[in-house]
Design an enzyme around this catalytic site. Sequence first.
Site, short mmCIF file in Angstrom:
data_model
loop_
_atom_site.label_atom_id
_atom_site.label_comp_id
_atom_site.label_asym_id
_atom_site.label_seq_id
_atom_site.Cartn_x
_atom_site.Cartn_y
_atom_site.Cartn_z
N CYS A 221 -22.27 -6.65 -13.71
CA CYS A 221 -23.18 -5.52 -13.68
C CYS A 221 -23.23 -5.01 -12.26
CB CYS A 221 -24.56 -5.97 -14.12
SG CYS A 221 -25.77 -4.66 -14.04
N ASN B 222 -12.06 -17.35 -12.14
CA ASN B 222 -13.50 -17.54 -11.97
C ASN B 222 -14.27 -17.45 -13.28
OD1 ASN B 222 -12.28 -14.95 -11.07
ND2 ASN B 222 -14.36 -14.17 -11.31
N THR C 196 -13.57 -13.35 0.15
CA THR C 196 -13.22 -11.93 0.11
C THR C 196 -12.41 -11.55 1.34
OG1 THR C 196 -15.19 -11.43 -1.18
CG2 THR C 196 -14.24 -9.60 0.07
N1 PLP Z 1 -12.06 -15.20 -5.33
C1 PLP Z 1 -12.64 -15.72 -6.42
C2 PLP Z 1 -11.77 -16.21 -7.54
C3 PLP Z 1 -14.03 -15.80 -6.51
O1 PLP Z 1 -14.59 -16.31 -7.61
C4 PLP Z 1 -14.82 -15.31 -5.43
C5 PLP Z 1 -16.29 -15.32 -5.51
O2 PLP Z 1 -16.87 -15.05 -6.52
C6 PLP Z 1 -14.16 -14.79 -4.31
C7 PLP Z 1 -12.79 -14.75 -4.29
C8 PLP Z 1 -14.92 -14.26 -3.14
O3 PLP Z 1 -15.39 -15.28 -2.32
P1 PLP Z 1 -16.63 -15.00 -1.34
O4 PLP Z 1 -17.85 -14.94 -2.18
O5 PLP Z 1 -16.63 -16.19 -0.40
O6 PLP Z 1 -16.35 -13.74 -0.61
#
Ligand code: PLP
Length: 370
Positions: free
Chosen positions: A313, A140, A72
């Site tokens: 959710c 994801n 993030t």
């Molecule tokens: N980007 C994608 C595609 C993700 O699946 C996730 C986590 O679910 C993130 C970014 C965020 O990563 P983090 O949990 O290390 O902040």
Amino acid sequence: MSRTIYLDYNATAPVRPEAIDAVTAAMKQTGNPSSIHAYGRAARRLVEDARAEVASLMGTRPARIVFTSGGTEANNLAIRGAERSRVLISAIEHDSVLQAHADAIRIPVDQQGRIDLNALEELLTIDPENTLVSVMMANNETGVLQPVKEIVFLAHAKGALVHCDAVQAAGKTAINCEELGIDFTTISSHKMGGPQGVGALILGKGLEIKSQQLGGGQERRRRGGTENVPGIAGFGVAAKLSLEGLAEIQEKAYLRNEMEQKMLAAAPGARVFGVEVDRVPNTTTITMPGVPSDTQLMVLDLEGYAVSSGSACSSGKVQTSHVLQAMGADEKTAGEAIRISTGWASADTDLDQFADAWIALFKRKGEHPR
Ligand code: PLP
């Protein structure tokens, strides 16, 4: 059932024992990596060893890696720190990209979840030299891989920069940031068997980023704040093991494909998202016609399977997946999707066993409350 079969690696992977050992050892070692004395140098060595491992996994040089608190933060750092006023993002990005720039323009995807390159080309005709394109490497929810090389080619031809969220691709598909020419690449430790709360942004050759943390000059002034030494040490070990395990993860794609075929054959009308295009080998999102995803999750949880839903959710409100909607699914279909994802500790029999449980649930679907 004696054990729960964990099939939610895309949410987080179990931490590898070797990574736990590295975190523990690092926590026992005093030292701020910015200190000059022997304690500091020992901590610095842990950080730099991990940086080298992450660089090998990602096909880049250690000096181009900026450690962050996770995917993030790395996504936010790229989108804000690139300082491009016009931001083009795909319609299926993770929230940490979607919400990082209020006025970002969406690039549509097709029914298989691949971005529309013609639409991107069109969008790149306006002010390209002030533009950042952000497209994830693997989604994801569906695992669908994007044509990153073509995206970089189109963007660079016009003078735009490219950010790629590779959080769900790293450790599942071979990545060479240098060859791909990506300007900013995001990865996260906990999706590959490292600890949570640590990740990295990888800079392209000759590029810099504006630190979003004011304060210290850590990470070559790209990210202020004392490094999370134990987390980074664990991340380094996870990156090394992910690279070593890459071929095996890819070979195991057949188990995922067999599971999908079995489920599709048993449940007329079921849809696997992105089934016709390249995907990472560990991910399936499939609908069970007539059974809402939360019902599936509850029943499967009771039966010992940890999977997740295509709908997120938050604060008690189930939201329909923007990813599946962008791929043309209506609200009802998207609301019947679940995600199954495997990883380094999965057993070869997990998916076949899961398919049997899912099919049994489908066959008795009339018995569940809607
Ligand atoms: N980007 C994608 C595609 C993700 O699946 C996730 C986590 O679910 C993130 C970014 C965020 O990563 P983090 O949990 O290390 O902040």
